[in-house]
Motif scaffolding. Structure first.
Motif, mmCIF file in Angstrom:
data_model
loop_
_atom_site.group_PDB
_atom_site.id
_atom_site.type_symbol
_atom_site.label_atom_id
_atom_site.label_comp_id
_atom_site.label_asym_id
_atom_site.label_seq_id
_atom_site.Cartn_x
_atom_site.Cartn_y
_atom_site.Cartn_z
ATOM 1 N N ILE A 190 0.839 -1.203 0.000
ATOM 2 C CA ILE A 190 0.000 0.000 0.000
ATOM 3 C C ILE A 190 0.873 1.252 0.000
ATOM 4 N N CYS B 41 1.976 1.889 -3.466
ATOM 5 C CA CYS B 41 0.960 1.748 -4.515
ATOM 6 C C CYS B 41 0.735 3.071 -5.250
ATOM 7 N N ARG B 42 0.619 2.991 -6.543
ATOM 8 C CA ARG B 42 0.287 4.139 -7.384
ATOM 9 C C ARG B 42 -0.815 3.750 -8.375
ATOM 10 N N ALA B 43 -1.700 2.853 -7.941
ATOM 11 C CA ALA B 43 -2.643 2.240 -8.881
ATOM 12 C C ALA B 43 -3.807 3.134 -9.268
ATOM 13 N N CYS B 44 -4.027 4.226 -8.526
ATOM 14 C CA CYS B 44 -5.132 5.115 -8.917
ATOM 15 C C CYS B 44 -4.721 6.555 -8.685
ATOM 16 N N LEU C 180 -5.647 8.749 -6.714
ATOM 17 C CA LEU C 180 -5.599 9.279 -5.351
ATOM 18 C C LEU C 180 -4.168 9.414 -4.840
ATOM 19 N N VAL C 181 -3.233 8.774 -5.505
ATOM 20 C CA VAL C 181 -1.838 8.861 -5.076
ATOM 21 C C VAL C 181 -1.329 10.300 -5.176
ATOM 22 N N ARG D 173 -2.528 12.412 -1.791
ATOM 23 C CA ARG D 173 -2.403 11.877 -0.438
ATOM 24 C C ARG D 173 -1.144 12.400 0.242
ATOM 25 N N VAL E 218 -10.834 2.804 0.541
ATOM 26 C CA VAL E 218 -9.628 3.232 -0.173
ATOM 27 C C VAL E 218 -8.610 3.680 0.867
ATOM 28 N N LYS E 219 -7.356 3.470 0.571
ATOM 29 C CA LYS E 219 -6.308 3.700 1.564
ATOM 30 C C LYS E 219 -5.720 5.110 1.488
ATOM 31 N N ALA F 250 -9.701 -0.212 -7.621
ATOM 32 C CA ALA F 250 -8.241 -0.365 -7.621
ATOM 33 C C ALA F 250 -7.728 -0.772 -6.246
ATOM 34 N N CYS F 251 -8.418 -0.332 -5.202
ATOM 35 C CA CYS F 251 -7.957 -0.568 -3.829
ATOM 36 C C CYS F 251 -8.549 -1.842 -3.226
ATOM 37 N N PHE G 8 -6.519 -4.824 -1.725
ATOM 38 C CA PHE G 8 -5.853 -4.739 -0.420
ATOM 39 C C PHE G 8 -6.795 -5.206 0.696
HETATM 40 FE FE1 SF4 Z 1 -3.284 2.524 -4.360
HETATM 41 FE FE2 SF4 Z 1 -5.553 2.380 -2.970
HETATM 42 FE FE3 SF4 Z 1 -4.013 4.541 -2.729
HETATM 43 FE FE4 SF4 Z 1 -5.346 4.107 -5.015
HETATM 44 S S1 SF4 Z 1 -6.266 4.526 -2.985
HETATM 45 S S2 SF4 Z 1 -3.153 4.722 -4.815
HETATM 46 S S3 SF4 Z 1 -5.287 1.848 -5.176
HETATM 47 S S4 SF4 Z 1 -3.481 2.451 -2.101
#
Ligand code: SF4
Length: 252
Positions: free
Chosen positions: A79, A82-85, A87-88, A91, A152-153, A169-170, A173
């Motif tokens: 996590i 993670c750069r999958a969406c 929101l990175v 944050r 979502v994280k 995407a999250c 996890f």
């Molecule tokens: Fe990754 Fe989840 Fe953060 Fe999106 S919200 S970047 S999927 S950890």
């Protein structure tokens, strides 16, 4: 120390500094955080480093057989990088979740907020305090009996609702965390985590007040503590939902 080693060390420290200050948005390649930092510094408590030991062997409920190579700190490390969406990009830090690796109750809120980012803890602040009191009312201690995370994280910009593709995407996890912990019940706060796990688009009014099944694990959806703080009339239905959780855990 050799010059090459010293240069590698400085590059690693530089990368870590950028990551801490800028959420991995620098032009550097991502460092291997698993190798560079101690798992103990991650969000999960020290006692959650190993998968739950079950005398009956790997859990088979709902087909959730444990993956030998997975554990809560490994998921937290994934996590962190993670750069999958999208929101990175906004944050300050991802919030993996925390609690007992032997939790009877797996709790899922909607998304981290500013308090969560400040404390590196999911479901903190006033809503988290109310949640803690709600759990105590049914005999559960947040740290001892629960694992608490969010759908979502990463905190969405302006605290907006996470988009469906961000939730999707999250989701992996959450599934991995549930798989490792093997809880006896799942409690979701707010509409988003219930819709996500159940694959439904119904509103919370249709989702709460009953026991669902998520891959063999009972799931109860209820109002988010933040919503209860704004509307006291939600207390009674939330209490009814918590009694369902109590019944599940008593019967198990
Ligand atoms: Fe990754 Fe989840 Fe953060 Fe999106 S919200 S970047 S999927 S950890």
């Amino acid at each position: 120390m050799h010059d090459e080693d010293r240069a590698a060390l400085y590059r690693a420290l530089d990368d870590i500094g950028d990551a801490l200050l800028d959420g991995y948005r620098s032009g550097h390649a991502l460092p291997d955080f698993e190798a560079l930092i101690s798992p103990d510094s991650l969000d999960s408590p020290p006692d959650s480093t190993a998968p739950k030991q079950d005398p009956a062997g790997p859990r088979s409920r709902g087909g959730l057989l444990g993956r030998d190579s997975d554990n809560l700190n490994g998921i937290a490390a994934d996590i962190m990088r993670c750069r999958a969406c999208r929101l990175v990009s906004a944050r300050r830090r991802p919030i993996a979740g925390s609690g007992s690796n032997q939790a009877a109750l797996f709790i899922i809120g909607e998304r981290p907020d500013g308090s969560d980012e400040d404390s590196a803890t999911a479901m903190s602040g006033a809503a988290g305090a109310l949640m803690t009191r709600m759990l105590l009312a049914i005999g559960l201690d947040r740290s001892r009996d629960c694992f608490v995370t969010t759908a979502v994280k990463c905190r969405p910009p302006m605290d907006r609702e996470p988009a469906p593709d961000e939730q999707a995407a999250c989701q992996t996890f959450i599934e991995r965390q549930i798989q490792i912990i093997g809880p006896r019940a799942i409690l979701t706060f707010g509409r988003i985590p219930a819709q996500l796990l159940l694959g439904r688009r119904d509103g919370l009014a249709r989702l709460r007040g009953q026991i669902h099944d998520w891959r063999g694990i009972p799931l109860v959806a209820t109002h988010h503590p933040a919503a209860i703080l704004l509307d006291e009339t939600l207390k009674r239905p939330a209490w009814e939902d918590l009694k369902l959780i109590k019944t599940i855990l008593s019967d198990d």
